[in-house]
Design an enzyme around this catalytic site. Structure first.
Site, PDB file in Angstrom:
ATOM      1  CB  THR A  47    -111.050  46.925 -24.392  1.00  0.00           C
ATOM      2  OG1 THR A  47    -110.973  45.742 -23.590  1.00  0.00           O
ATOM      3  CG2 THR A  47    -112.502  47.257 -24.682  1.00  0.00           C
ATOM      4  CB  SER A  50    -117.834  46.986 -23.064  1.00  0.00           C
ATOM      5  OG  SER A  50    -118.705  46.596 -24.112  1.00  0.00           O
ATOM      6  CE  LYS A  51    -111.616  42.730 -20.582  1.00  0.00           C
ATOM      7  NZ  LYS A  51    -111.467  41.934 -19.430  1.00  0.00           N
ATOM      8  NE  ARG A  52    -121.128  42.497 -21.986  1.00  0.00           N
ATOM      9  CZ  ARG A  52    -122.180  43.126 -22.450  1.00  0.00           C
ATOM     10  NH1 ARG A  52    -122.928  42.556 -23.362  1.00  0.00           N
ATOM     11  NH2 ARG A  52    -122.510  44.322 -22.013  1.00  0.00           N
ATOM     12  CE  LYS A  53    -122.991  45.606 -26.488  1.00  0.00           C
ATOM     13  NZ  LYS A  53    -123.767  46.624 -25.846  1.00  0.00           N
TER      14      LYS A  53
END
Ligand code: GLU
Length: 482
Positions: A257, A251-254
């Site tokens: 991407t 996911s983008k948060r981690k």
């Protein structure tokens, strides 16, 4: 049977590394077998789809060297390749399903469906359509269809179970009472993912579906649809999802991407594809982790994909990237840096001259510009870092030693690294300093930073005159700021 593979991204955002990953496997398998690799644009979500995202997917995959044999860009015999342009095809097949009784029109309003959902939620029962419109007689259904909003649903036989074979997992069985009467055609006339996907995979002659494992729960519906349409499903191989370090879906948060992010941050396309190939696959006997993509294509077989969730490990990616950087000759690397915009303010010639100083330690193309900035401009020296590195050494002694070193460097311009280094060692000894302290002072004076390429080659790259001027300025500041 010829191998036909496909990837079916939805153009609803920046091109995703997951698309690159699934594309890579599908592309490689088609290539290895002399088959065809199709890129189909699943743009039935009209609100979120955008052709600019479709373009970006093509461009990102082209950058990675993964080109589809058939697509809306490349054309091909099974087009159109955008689902939004295939409405008539889906309507025709939906009509056939209605005629055979395998599907039915549903006139329930969204308000009714919302109420139904609320009631099911309150009763803590299973969600799903309750079948109110299942048994509307055919002629009534046809008459109402002329002027009432409706969807078309699959008539799922709720008894028994549905089985399919997954190449990587073996037989998967799901009991049918868990399968909802899936909407096939939406009220706007657009097909749902399930309908379009099945019709297209069949009509495009797809022989194996390699896609993310998150689609496993949808597969029974697809298998039912194939049966209802009188078709044989292709082979399924659900590949593992790319995962964040905590094993959640990438996911983008981690993790970044977007494929574009990797490009902008100095990753080489050959490194990214090599790294993606390692996600759930390995070279076998040799266990090499860095290899040319041709070797991957020559050995890849979907049945060897392992389903344990691979973790998208940035450190590994950087390692692969560094290896690929050093596979390039200095001239090739200089060319890439310049053409990809990672050497602003540099001429290709000058990059090539100084590159050997940086190449060994580079992890990404960005490292060149950051590391070599001192060659273009004076950088404010990291005095705090220097103080830490000097530990207990007396700044006054360091300052005096630096001034001596400047004289020596001027006098010995053009001499070998060894000769100059010996001279610097003597200066350190004379001032009762560790050699490291003197070198650190020179390093920070010349490059601004406590971490730099080897010292004497850095001095030569910058020029002795400019180097000593910088060191003298630092030496003066060290005394003044005391
Ligand atoms: N549009 C779907 C996706 O983007 C395709 C899934 C499939 O390959 O069947 O994930």
């Amino acid at each position: 049977m010829s191998v036909v593979t496909r990837v079916a991204p939805s153009p609803t955002g920046e091109p995703h590394v997951g698309t690159a990953y699934v594309s890579l496997f599908n592309w490689a398998w088609a290539k290895r077998n002399g088959g065809r690799f199709i890129l189909r644009t699943e743009d039935t979500d009209r609100a979120r789809s955008d052709t600019k995202h479709e373009e970006a997917i093509f461009d990102a995959l082209a950058w990675l060297g993964i080109e589809a044999d058939e697509s809306s860009r490349a054309g091909g015999p099974s087009g159109p390749y955008r689902q939004s342009e295939r409405s008539a095809i889906y309507r025709e097949h939906t009509n056939a399903l209605i005629a055979s009784g395998a599907a039915y029109r549903c006139f329930c309003t969204s308000e009714r469906l919302a109420e139904l959902r609320e009631a099911q939620k309150a009763a803590k029962g299973t969600f799903g359509y309750d079948g109110l419109c299942r048994d509307i007689p055919a002629d009534e259904s046809a008459a109402r269809a002329a002027n009432e909003q409706h969807v078309v649903r699959l008539r799922v036989d709720k008894s028994g179970s549905t089985k399919f074979n997954d190449l990587l997992r073996g037989e998967i069985e799901i009991t049918n009472d868990n399968v909802d009467d899936q909407v096939l055609l939406k009220s706007d006339g657009m097909p749902t993912y399930h309908m379009a996907n099945v019709v297209d995979d069949h009509l495009m002659g797809v022989s194996i579906i390699m896609r993310a494992e998150e689609w496993i729960p949808s597969t029974p519906k697809h298998v039912m649809l194939y049966a209802a349409l009188g078709w044989t499903p292709p082979i399924y191989a659900h590949v593992p999802l790319l995962r964040n370090a905590d094993k959640s879906k990438i996911s983008k948060r981690k993790n970044p991407t977007s494929i574009l992010w990797y490009r902008e941050h100095g990753f080489l396309p050959e490194a990214l594809v090599n790294f993606l190939a390692l996600q759930g696959w390995s070279m076998g006997e040799t266990d090499d982790e860095e290899f040319p993509i041709e070797d991957f294509v020559a050995r890849f077989d979907p049945k060897d994909i392992s389903v344990g969730g691979p973790v998208f490990d940035m450190t590994k990616l950087e390692w692969v990237n560094g290896e690929k950087i050093r596979k390039l000759s200095v001239a090739e690397l200089a060319e890439r840096l310049v053409s990809e915009g990672f050497a602003e303010g540099w001429t290709a010639e000058r990059v090539e001259q100084v590159l050997p100083l940086f190449r060994e330690r580079m992890k990404t193309l960005l490292d060149f510009q950051a590391g070599a900035r001192f060659l273009l401009e004076r950088i404010e020296p990291d005095l705090e870092g220097l103080t830490k590195k000097l530990k207990k050494a007396d700044p006054e002694a360091v300052s005096a030693a630096l001034l001596d070193a400047c004289k020596e460097l001027e006098a010995r311009e053009g001499q070998s690294d060894d000769d100059r280094e010996n001279a610097l060692r003597e200066i350190a000894a004379k001032h009762e300093l560790k050699v490291g302290a003197l070198f650190m002072g020179l390093r920070v004076g010349i490059t601004g930073s406590t971490a730099s390429p080897p010292l004497l080659p850095s001095i030569d790259a910058l020029g002795t005159g400019e180097s000593v001027a910088r060191v003298r300025a630092l030496a003066e500041r060290m005394v003044v700021t005391r």
